[in-house]
Design a protein around this motif. Structure first.
Motif, PDB file in Angstrom:
ATOM      1  N   TYR A  62       0.835  -1.201   0.000  1.00 20.52           N
ATOM      2  CA  TYR A  62       0.000   0.000   0.000  1.00 20.52           C
ATOM      3  C   TYR A  62       0.869   1.250   0.000  1.00 20.52           C
ATOM      4  CZ  TYR A  62       0.980   0.328   4.992  1.00 20.52           C
ATOM      5  OH  TYR A  62       1.628   0.445   6.200  1.00 20.52           O
ATOM      6  N   LYS A  63       2.079   1.090  -0.550  1.00 19.60           N
ATOM      7  CA  LYS A  63       3.064   2.173  -0.587  1.00 19.60           C
ATOM      8  C   LYS A  63       3.459   2.605   0.823  1.00 19.60           C
ATOM      9  CE  LYS A  63       1.416   3.825  -5.040  1.00 19.60           C
ATOM     10  NZ  LYS A  63       0.788   4.898  -5.764  1.00 19.60           N
ATOM     11  N   GLY A  64       3.442   1.652   1.744  1.00 16.38           N
ATOM     12  CA  GLY A  64       3.728   1.935   3.149  1.00 16.38           C
ATOM     13  C   GLY A  64       5.194   1.938   3.494  1.00 16.38           C
ATOM     14  N   GLY A  65       6.046   1.701   2.545  1.00 15.93           N
ATOM     15  CA  GLY A  65       7.480   1.784   2.803  1.00 15.93           C
ATOM     16  C   GLY A  65       8.028   0.577   3.535  1.00 15.93           C
ATOM     17  N   ASN A  66       9.343   0.498   3.577  1.00 20.36           N
ATOM     18  CA  ASN A  66      10.093  -0.500   4.321  1.00 20.36           C
ATOM     19  C   ASN A  66       9.915  -1.928   3.822  1.00 20.36           C
ATOM     20  OD1 ASN A  66      12.049  -0.271   6.296  1.00 20.36           O
ATOM     21  ND2 ASN A  66      10.762  -1.358   7.740  1.00 20.36           N
ATOM     22  N   VAL A  67       9.375  -2.096   2.633  1.00 22.93           N
ATOM     23  CA  VAL A  67       9.083  -3.427   2.104  1.00 22.93           C
ATOM     24  C   VAL A  67      10.358  -4.227   1.854  1.00 22.93           C
ATOM     25  CG1 VAL A  67       8.086  -4.632   0.127  1.00 22.93           C
ATOM     26  CG2 VAL A  67       6.900  -2.691   1.134  1.00 22.93           C
ATOM     27  N   GLN A  68      11.381  -3.616   1.276  1.00 26.47           N
ATOM     28  CA  GLN A  68      12.607  -4.356   0.960  1.00 26.47           C
ATOM     29  C   GLN A  68      13.288  -4.890   2.212  1.00 26.47           C
ATOM     30  OE1 GLN A  68      13.653  -5.567  -1.913  1.00 26.47           O
ATOM     31  NE2 GLN A  68      11.794  -4.674  -2.758  1.00 26.47           N
ATOM     32  N   SER A  69      13.310  -4.112   3.278  1.00 28.55           N
ATOM     33  CA  SER A  69      13.919  -4.591   4.527  1.00 28.55           C
ATOM     34  C   SER A  69      13.192  -5.822   5.051  1.00 28.55           C
ATOM     35  CB  SER A  69      13.895  -3.495   5.594  1.00 28.55           C
ATOM     36  OG  SER A  69      14.688  -2.410   5.210  1.00 28.55           O
TER      37      SER A  69
ATOM     38  N   GLN B  40       5.280  -2.179  17.429  1.00 26.75           N
ATOM     39  CA  GLN B  40       5.599  -0.770  17.176  1.00 26.75           C
ATOM     40  C   GLN B  40       7.020  -0.632  16.649  1.00 26.75           C
ATOM     41  OE1 GLN B  40       3.570   2.323  17.516  1.00 26.75           O
ATOM     42  NE2 GLN B  40       5.254   2.522  16.081  1.00 26.75           N
ATOM     43  N   PHE B  41       7.882  -1.541  17.014  1.00 26.14           N
ATOM     44  CA  PHE B  41       9.280  -1.495  16.574  1.00 26.14           C
ATOM     45  C   PHE B  41       9.423  -2.190  15.219  1.00 26.14           C
ATOM     46  CE2 PHE B  41       8.516  -5.027  19.402  1.00 26.14           C
ATOM     47  CZ  PHE B  41       9.063  -6.114  18.755  1.00 26.14           C
ATOM     48  N   HIS B  42      10.575  -1.962  14.607  1.00 28.35           N
ATOM     49  CA  HIS B  42      10.880  -2.576  13.320  1.00 28.35           C
ATOM     50  C   HIS B  42      11.553  -3.927  13.558  1.00 28.35           C
ATOM     51  CE1 HIS B  42       9.877   0.577  10.416  1.00 28.35           C
ATOM     52  NE2 HIS B  42      10.180   1.413  11.397  1.00 28.35           N
TER      53      HIS B  42
ATOM     54  N   PRO C  97      -2.675 -15.765  10.417  1.00 26.60           N
ATOM     55  CA  PRO C  97      -1.737 -14.958  11.201  1.00 26.60           C
ATOM     56  C   PRO C  97      -1.290 -13.712  10.414  1.00 26.60           C
ATOM     57  CG  PRO C  97      -1.208 -17.268  11.430  1.00 26.60           C
ATOM     58  CD  PRO C  97      -2.257 -17.173  10.356  1.00 26.60           C
ATOM     59  N   PHE C  98      -1.330 -12.587  11.086  1.00 24.72           N
ATOM     60  CA  PHE C  98      -1.127 -11.264  10.488  1.00 24.72           C
ATOM     61  C   PHE C  98      -0.136 -10.521  11.368  1.00 24.72           C
ATOM     62  CE2 PHE C  98      -2.022  -6.803  10.026  1.00 24.72           C
ATOM     63  CZ  PHE C  98      -2.552  -6.610   8.765  1.00 24.72           C
ATOM     64  N   LEU C  99       0.911  -9.948  10.770  1.00 25.83           N
ATOM     65  CA  LEU C  99       1.925  -9.218  11.536  1.00 25.83           C
ATOM     66  C   LEU C  99       2.025  -7.787  11.037  1.00 25.83           C
ATOM     67  CD1 LEU C  99       4.197  -9.306  13.671  1.00 25.83           C
ATOM     68  CD2 LEU C  99       5.769  -9.901  11.808  1.00 25.83           C
ATOM     69  N   GLY C 100       1.623  -6.838  11.868  1.00 30.95           N
ATOM     70  CA  GLY C 100       1.777  -5.420  11.583  1.00 30.95           C
ATOM     71  C   GLY C 100       3.097  -4.920  12.146  1.00 30.95           C
ATOM     72  N   ILE C 101       3.772  -4.052  11.398  1.00 31.80           N
ATOM     73  CA  ILE C 101       5.076  -3.529  11.816  1.00 31.80           C
ATOM     74  C   ILE C 101       5.050  -2.006  11.764  1.00 31.80           C
ATOM     75  CG2 ILE C 101       7.545  -3.451  11.290  1.00 31.80           C
ATOM     76  CD1 ILE C 101       7.216  -6.209   9.947  1.00 31.80           C
ATOM     77  N   CYS C 102       5.482  -1.352  12.840  1.00 33.33           N
ATOM     78  CA  CYS C 102       5.604   0.106  12.971  1.00 33.33           C
ATOM     79  C   CYS C 102       4.266   0.792  12.684  1.00 33.33           C
ATOM     80  CB  CYS C 102       6.750   0.638  12.120  1.00 33.33           C
ATOM     81  SG  CYS C 102       7.221   2.327  12.592  1.00 33.33           S
ATOM     82  N   LEU C 103       4.152   1.540  11.587  1.00 32.78           N
ATOM     83  CA  LEU C 103       2.860   2.156  11.272  1.00 32.78           C
ATOM     84  C   LEU C 103       1.777   1.090  11.149  1.00 32.78           C
ATOM     85  CD1 LEU C 103       1.250   4.735  10.622  1.00 32.78           C
ATOM     86  CD2 LEU C 103       1.950   4.447   8.224  1.00 32.78           C
TER      87      LEU C 103
ATOM     88  N   ALA D 135      -3.296 -16.154   1.263  1.00 33.36           N
ATOM     89  CA  ALA D 135      -1.971 -16.355   1.866  1.00 33.36           C
ATOM     90  C   ALA D 135      -2.081 -17.103   3.196  1.00 33.36           C
ATOM     91  CB  ALA D 135      -1.292 -15.012   2.090  1.00 33.36           C
ATOM     92  N   ASP D 136      -0.999 -17.805   3.530  1.00 32.39           N
ATOM     93  CA  ASP D 136      -0.922 -18.463   4.841  1.00 32.39           C
ATOM     94  C   ASP D 136      -0.565 -17.469   5.942  1.00 32.39           C
ATOM     95  OD1 ASP D 136      -1.382 -21.122   3.839  1.00 32.39           O
ATOM     96  OD2 ASP D 136       0.682 -21.098   3.080  1.00 32.39           O
ATOM     97  N   LYS D 137       0.276 -16.501   5.596  1.00 33.76           N
ATOM     98  CA  LYS D 137       0.714 -15.475   6.552  1.00 33.76           C
ATOM     99  C   LYS D 137       0.709 -14.128   5.849  1.00 33.76           C
ATOM    100  CE  LYS D 137       2.383 -18.206  10.006  1.00 33.76           C
ATOM    101  NZ  LYS D 137       2.264 -19.546   9.627  1.00 33.76           N
ATOM    102  N   ILE D 138       0.360 -13.089   6.596  1.00 30.94           N
ATOM    103  CA  ILE D 138       0.311 -11.721   6.072  1.00 30.94           C
ATOM    104  C   ILE D 138       1.262 -10.849   6.885  1.00 30.94           C
ATOM    105  CG2 ILE D 138      -1.140  -9.684   5.718  1.00 30.94           C
ATOM    106  CD1 ILE D 138      -2.058 -12.004   4.028  1.00 30.94           C
ATOM    107  N   ILE D 139       2.041 -10.019   6.188  1.00 31.42           N
ATOM    108  CA  ILE D 139       2.883  -9.025   6.861  1.00 31.42           C
ATOM    109  C   ILE D 139       2.475  -7.649   6.350  1.00 31.42           C
ATOM    110  CG2 ILE D 139       5.226  -8.192   7.262  1.00 31.42           C
ATOM    111  CD1 ILE D 139       6.174 -11.081   7.051  1.00 31.42           C
ATOM    112  N   PHE D 140       2.296  -6.741   7.294  1.00 36.79           N
ATOM    113  CA  PHE D 140       1.756  -5.399   7.041  1.00 36.79           C
ATOM    114  C   PHE D 140       2.762  -4.371   7.539  1.00 36.79           C
ATOM    115  CE2 PHE D 140      -1.788  -2.304   8.396  1.00 36.79           C
ATOM    116  CZ  PHE D 140      -2.041  -1.855   7.115  1.00 36.79           C
ATOM    117  N   PRO D 141       3.809  -4.084   6.731  1.00 39.24           N
ATOM    118  CA  PRO D 141       4.835  -3.141   7.187  1.00 39.24           C
ATOM    119  C   PRO D 141       4.356  -1.699   7.050  1.00 39.24           C
ATOM    120  CG  PRO D 141       5.312  -3.822   4.963  1.00 39.24           C
ATOM    121  CD  PRO D 141       4.060  -4.554   5.373  1.00 39.24           C
ATOM    122  N   GLY D 142       5.126  -0.793   7.587  1.00 39.44           N
ATOM    123  CA  GLY D 142       4.733   0.588   7.389  1.00 39.44           C
ATOM    124  C   GLY D 142       5.739   1.585   7.889  1.00 39.44           C
TER     125      GLY D 142
END
Length: 193
Positions: free
Chosen positions: A8-15, A173-175, A72-78, A39-46
């Motif tokens: 969603y153009k939330g940044g930090n995807v490559q890391s 909340q952390f990266h 299972p869903f993992l949100g990161i930072c934003l 998907a089996d797992k979702i990651i939601f960076p930001g």
């Protein structure tokens, strides 16, 4: 196992992709609702700002898709903040998955809270092998107060939710992807859920 990183153009995807690759896992970057749902797992960076991120999620219809996910869903930072009800950042209505409001640090210290800080009060399988006071990397000006969904706390200097869990939604909340061996262990634990 299929892993999708929500695009969603939330940044930090490559890391995040590199952190997964170090663990021998591959992920697909997608905003396609059907790919995300399957998907089996979702990651939601930001990284970035709440109202712009929510505009992008709404434009892609992801504001309707994300609350319905059951894997299972993992949100990161934003990604942790977007799961909440409301943010003080530009008076933004969020996804309203977590019945929590995001507030700004107003403690007289430098904002954003940026750099290495420790974790406390660890709960649950996501923190298997992680020790109290292990260091992780934070960059944020807004935070979730400690609440019934908190599974790890940080302090700056008042306590805040460093991680939460609500049903299948886990969020940090952390990266994790920038938090060295501790972050790697948390990602590994998430993949094992």
């Amino acid at each position: 196992m299929s892993i999708v990183i929500i695009d969603y153009k939330g940044g930090n995807v490559q890391s995040v992709k590199f952190a997964l690759e170090r663990l021998g896992a591959e992920a697909t970057l997608s905003a396609d609702p059907e790919i995300i749902r399957s998907a089996d797992k979702i990651i939601f960076p930001g990284e970035g700002e709440a109202s712009s991120a929510m505009e992008e999620l709404r434009a892609r219809g992801l504001d309707k898709v994300i609350p319905e996910l059951t894997q299972p869903f993992l949100g990161i930072c934003l990604g942790i903040q977007l799961l909440c009800r409301h943010s003080e950042e530009n008076d933004t209505q969020m996804l309203d998955i977590l019945p929590i409001n995001v507030i700004k640090f107003n403690n007289g210290l430098k904002v954003p809270h940026m750099g290495w800080n420790t974790l406390f009060n660890l709960k649950g399988d996501l923190f298997n092998g992680v020790k109290e006071q292990d260091y992780v990397y934070f960059v944020h000006s807004y935070y979730l107060p400690v609440c019934e969904y908190t599974i790890a706390t940080g302090a700056y200097p008042e306590p805040f939710s460093a991680a939460v869990q609500y049903k299948n939604f886990y969020a940090m909340q952390f990266h994790t992807e920038k938090s060295g061996p501790t972050g790697t262990r948390i990602i590994q634990n998430f993949l094992a859920l």
